[in-house]
Design an enzyme around this catalytic site. Sequence first.
Site, PDB file in Angstrom:
ATOM      1  N   TYR A   1     -23.464  24.244 -30.063  1.00 17.18           N
ATOM      2  CA  TYR A   1     -22.842  22.959 -30.392  1.00 17.18           C
ATOM      3  C   TYR A   1     -22.753  22.780 -31.916  1.00 17.18           C
ATOM      4  CZ  TYR A   1     -23.835  21.930 -25.462  1.00 17.18           C
ATOM      5  OH  TYR A   1     -23.922  21.978 -24.089  1.00 17.18           O
TER       6      TYR A   1
ATOM      7  N   HIS B   1     -27.518  29.932 -21.699  1.00 19.43           N
ATOM      8  CA  HIS B   1     -26.348  29.045 -21.703  1.00 19.43           C
ATOM      9  C   HIS B   1     -25.258  29.508 -20.723  1.00 19.43           C
ATOM     10  CE1 HIS B   1     -24.062  26.127 -24.602  1.00 19.43           C
ATOM     11  NE2 HIS B   1     -23.611  26.013 -23.368  1.00 19.43           N
TER      12      HIS B   1
ATOM     13  N   LYS C   1     -30.388  25.688 -25.642  1.00 17.42           N
ATOM     14  CA  LYS C   1     -29.836  26.814 -24.864  1.00 17.42           C
ATOM     15  C   LYS C   1     -29.708  28.074 -25.717  1.00 17.42           C
ATOM     16  CE  LYS C   1     -27.255  23.238 -22.463  1.00 17.42           C
ATOM     17  NZ  LYS C   1     -26.886  22.234 -23.473  1.00 17.42           N
TER      18      LYS C   1
ATOM     19  N   ASP D   1     -30.048  16.850 -24.828  1.00 16.41           N
ATOM     20  CA  ASP D   1     -29.500  18.117 -24.343  1.00 16.41           C
ATOM     21  C   ASP D   1     -28.702  18.796 -25.463  1.00 16.41           C
ATOM     22  OD1 ASP D   1     -28.970  19.860 -21.895  1.00 16.41           O
ATOM     23  OD2 ASP D   1     -26.965  19.560 -22.701  1.00 16.41           O
TER      24      ASP D   1
HETATM   25  N1  LIG Z   1     -24.234  23.990 -20.253  1.00 14.81           N
HETATM   26  C1  LIG Z   1     -22.976  23.916 -20.623  1.00 14.81           C
HETATM   27  O1  LIG Z   1     -22.239  24.924 -20.639  1.00 14.81           O
HETATM   28  C2  LIG Z   1     -22.397  22.590 -21.006  1.00 14.81           C
HETATM   29  C3  LIG Z   1     -21.007  22.425 -21.127  1.00 14.81           C
HETATM   30  C4  LIG Z   1     -20.505  21.165 -21.437  1.00 14.81           C
HETATM   31  C5  LIG Z   1     -21.367  20.094 -21.647  1.00 14.81           C
HETATM   32  N2  LIG Z   1     -22.726  20.296 -21.552  1.00 14.81           N
HETATM   33  C6  LIG Z   1     -23.675  19.175 -21.828  1.00 14.81           C
HETATM   34  O2  LIG Z   1     -23.306  18.042 -21.062  1.00 14.81           O
HETATM   35  C7  LIG Z   1     -23.120  16.931 -21.932  1.00 14.81           C
HETATM   36  C8  LIG Z   1     -22.138  15.946 -21.324  1.00 14.81           C
HETATM   37  O3  LIG Z   1     -20.890  16.542 -21.081  1.00 14.81           O
HETATM   38  P1  LIG Z   1     -19.628  16.266 -22.000  1.00 14.81           P
HETATM   39  O4  LIG Z   1     -20.050  15.987 -23.389  1.00 14.81           O
HETATM   40  O5  LIG Z   1     -18.673  17.365 -21.739  1.00 14.81           O
HETATM   41  O6  LIG Z   1     -18.940  14.989 -21.387  1.00 14.81           O
HETATM   42  P2  LIG Z   1     -19.247  13.620 -20.664  1.00 14.81           P
HETATM   43  O7  LIG Z   1     -20.583  13.100 -20.994  1.00 14.81           O
HETATM   44  O8  LIG Z   1     -18.851  13.818 -19.226  1.00 14.81           O
HETATM   45  O9  LIG Z   1     -18.112  12.714 -21.325  1.00 14.81           O
HETATM   46  C9  LIG Z   1     -18.093  12.409 -22.673  1.00 14.81           C
HETATM   47  C10 LIG Z   1     -16.799  11.650 -22.942  1.00 14.81           C
HETATM   48  O10 LIG Z   1     -16.799  10.424 -22.215  1.00 14.81           O
HETATM   49  C11 LIG Z   1     -16.719   9.321 -23.131  1.00 14.81           C
HETATM   50  N3  LIG Z   1     -17.638   8.301 -22.606  1.00 14.81           N
HETATM   51  C12 LIG Z   1     -18.985   8.328 -22.619  1.00 14.81           C
HETATM   52  N4  LIG Z   1     -19.500   7.253 -22.001  1.00 14.81           N
HETATM   53  C13 LIG Z   1     -18.454   6.513 -21.578  1.00 14.81           C
HETATM   54  C14 LIG Z   1     -18.335   5.294 -20.873  1.00 14.81           C
HETATM   55  N5  LIG Z   1     -19.418   4.618 -20.454  1.00 14.81           N
HETATM   56  N6  LIG Z   1     -17.084   4.801 -20.631  1.00 14.81           N
HETATM   57  C15 LIG Z   1     -15.994   5.465 -21.042  1.00 14.81           C
HETATM   58  N7  LIG Z   1     -16.031   6.659 -21.710  1.00 14.81           N
HETATM   59  C16 LIG Z   1     -17.256   7.176 -21.971  1.00 14.81           C
HETATM   60  C17 LIG Z   1     -17.138   9.866 -24.474  1.00 14.81           C
HETATM   61  O11 LIG Z   1     -16.506   9.182 -25.515  1.00 14.81           O
HETATM   62  P3  LIG Z   1     -17.382   8.369 -26.619  1.00 14.81           P
HETATM   63  O12 LIG Z   1     -18.296   9.379 -27.267  1.00 14.81           O
HETATM   64  O13 LIG Z   1     -16.345   7.838 -27.534  1.00 14.81           O
HETATM   65  O14 LIG Z   1     -18.114   7.299 -25.865  1.00 14.81           O
HETATM   66  C18 LIG Z   1     -16.635  11.311 -24.398  1.00 14.81           C
HETATM   67  O15 LIG Z   1     -15.244  11.355 -24.666  1.00 14.81           O
HETATM   68  C19 LIG Z   1     -22.674  17.595 -23.242  1.00 14.81           C
HETATM   69  O16 LIG Z   1     -22.715  16.729 -24.333  1.00 14.81           O
HETATM   70  C20 LIG Z   1     -23.640  18.750 -23.300  1.00 14.81           C
HETATM   71  O17 LIG Z   1     -24.917  18.325 -23.727  1.00 14.81           O
HETATM   72  C21 LIG Z   1     -23.244  21.507 -21.224  1.00 14.81           C
END
Ligand SMILES: NC(=O)c1ccc[n+]([C@@H]2O[C@H](COP(=O)([O-])OP(=O)(O)OC[C@H]3O[C@@H](n4cnc5c(N)ncnc54)[C@H](OP(=O)(O)O)[C@@H]3O)[C@@H](O)[C@H]2O)c1
Length: 323
Positions: free
Chosen positions: A51, A113, A80, A46
């Site tokens: 990004y 996006h 996106k 994704d």
């Molecule tokens: N469309 C949009 O507007 C939009 C907005 C935001 C995000 N997104 C997409 O959604 C994806 C995911 O969302 P996100 O990156 O905001 O956050 P997320 O996946 O909810 O959380 C990531 C955080 O959690 C930690 N983490 C991951 N696995 C873990 C586990 N098993 N145990 C404990 N901590 C853990 C990671 O640290 P470590 O890396 O140190 O493990 C990081 O700090 C993004 O990367 C992006 O691709 C899209």
Amino acid sequence: MTVEYISLQPSGDKMPLIGFGCWKIDPNDGAETIYNAIKVGYRLIDSASNYKNEKAIGRGINMAIDEGIVKREDLFVTTKLWSTYHKKEHVRPALEKQLEELGLDYVDMFLVHFPLPLKHVPIEERYPPGWYQNNDEPVITLDRAPMHECWGAMEKLVEAGLTRNIGVSNFNVQLLMDMLTYANIKPSLLQVELHPYLQQEHLVNWVQSQGIAVTAYSSFGPTSFVSTGSKRAKSVEPLFENPTVKDIAAKYNRAPSQVALRWSLERNVAVVPKSLNVDRMKMNLEALNWKMDEEDVQAINQLDMGLRFNDPMVNAQKLPLFY
Ligand SMILES: NC(=O)c1ccc[n+]([C@@H]2O[C@H](COP(=O)([O-])OP(=O)(O)OC[C@H]3O[C@@H](n4cnc5c(N)ncnc54)[C@H](OP(=O)(O)O)[C@@H]3O)[C@@H](O)[C@H]2O)c1
């Protein structure tokens, strides 16, 4: 039985229920991170222009393909359209630039996006341009770029074979209802912030009832936003410390993170967790292949606070996009 894919309309393509998120991956180690993610079993990546790491993401994808770990057709690559490219004449050049950065001939999913037409910044002037039109001043300027024209240009990308599917992100029901009055290709997917603290039940139910798949982003709630300095994220109980989530995790001998992901999968909502750590990448993939009892889904349903973390009103942009 656990469903591992969602069938997308209208293409019939199978989208993996778990993908790998690329937000906040440093371009310096992005290639290795994506290569590792594919190696441990992720098949959906994704990505997004905004990004600011697509060259590295593309290198990681191509390393995995070159080493024979996967074929291109085994992967589902999502990216996106950034908000400065909503005018119909800017949509195709934007995706072509992203394909060049990613080193790919096509993507599997191209999402608008945000429903936010920002003033255009030419690619040759600044890429990727970010939220602000002028590097020196953090001011948001809007463009006259109506969504029906943007969407018409998105549909042409499918016809041109540059993307297999098109969809939207951060849209609400009102916008989607309007889109469905003119779309020739209806959106295949809606990607929105979704986690136990922001459940958006009515949005998810209605969107799924229209044959539009849903992907949750930021499934771990505040976890991702602590590092962005979000006061909201810092002031709330960490999701993984929540007693309900911890008790359910203990019941199944799982991690709280797996409970958060599984809760989405039980609603047939796809997830795209991000982790830089290979053990946590694997742990997150293991949200597949088990079931959570309905009573536990119901218990997590009680945790809803309507708490949005990716909110450009409380973030630096001061933009009331979701109000
Ligand atoms: N469309 C949009 O507007 C939009 C907005 C935001 C995000 N997104 C997409 O959604 C994806 C995911 O969302 P996100 O990156 O905001 O956050 P997320 O996946 O909810 O959380 C990531 C955080 O959690 C930690 N983490 C991951 N696995 C873990 C586990 N098993 N145990 C404990 N901590 C853990 C990671 O640290 P470590 O890396 O140190 O493990 C990081 O700090 C993004 O990367 C992006 O691709 C899209």
